[in-house]
Design a protein around this motif. Sequence first.
Motif, PDB file in Angstrom:
ATOM      1  N   GLU A   1       0.654   3.942  -2.989  1.00 21.26           N
ATOM      2  CA  GLU A   1       0.332   5.351  -2.736  1.00 21.26           C
ATOM      3  C   GLU A   1       1.390   6.259  -3.342  1.00 21.26           C
ATOM      4  OE1 GLU A   1      -1.783   8.684  -1.435  1.00 21.26           O
ATOM      5  OE2 GLU A   1      -2.395   6.606  -1.770  1.00 21.26           O
TER       6      GLU A   1
ATOM      7  N   HIS B   1      -3.377   2.237  -7.351  1.00 21.81           N
ATOM      8  CA  HIS B   1      -3.935   1.528  -6.205  1.00 21.81           C
ATOM      9  C   HIS B   1      -4.625   0.239  -6.616  1.00 21.81           C
ATOM     10  CE1 HIS B   1      -3.632   5.821  -5.260  1.00 21.81           C
ATOM     11  NE2 HIS B   1      -3.158   5.362  -4.108  1.00 21.81           N
TER      12      HIS B   1
ATOM     13  N   ALA C   1       0.828  -1.210   0.000  1.00 21.04           N
ATOM     14  CA  ALA C   1       0.000   0.000   0.000  1.00 21.04           C
ATOM     15  C   ALA C   1       0.862   1.259   0.000  1.00 21.04           C
ATOM     16  CB  ALA C   1      -0.933  -0.002   1.202  1.00 21.04           C
TER      17      ALA C   1
END
Length: 134
Positions: free
Chosen positions: A86, A91, A82
């Motif tokens: 980011e 995503h 993640a």
Amino acid sequence: MSPVRVLVQVHAKPPRPGIAKTRLGAAIGHEGILAPMHRLEPAAVRSELAACPGWAQAGDAIERTYEFRDFVRSMRFVNELAAEAERAQHHPDMLVRYSRVTLVLSTHDAGGITGKDFALARFADALRARMGDS
């Protein structure tokens, strides 16, 4: 111990001004992953899949399920992935089932599979390999 964060059904957001080049951007060989990407032709998708064992096409996306020893290790993988997603502003959809994590990658603004998806797939594979026998 840091708090556990879970991302579910997260889709690409428009790029933010001033985003620095990411590790993922460097992996696909251009000045940042925020450059416009075009949907890959079916032959290019097949070629990329051949170079990414464990990944399969699922409609306009690619997917893979990783297995871990326990929930904590699966969440460690999700959190590290993640953070890179980011930074890259790309995503994935993530589904966590205790010790299994399924990733579904598609470039929503392009309407299908692009080089961004395979770059993130390679990053995820390398991250999993670095984690060892988790």
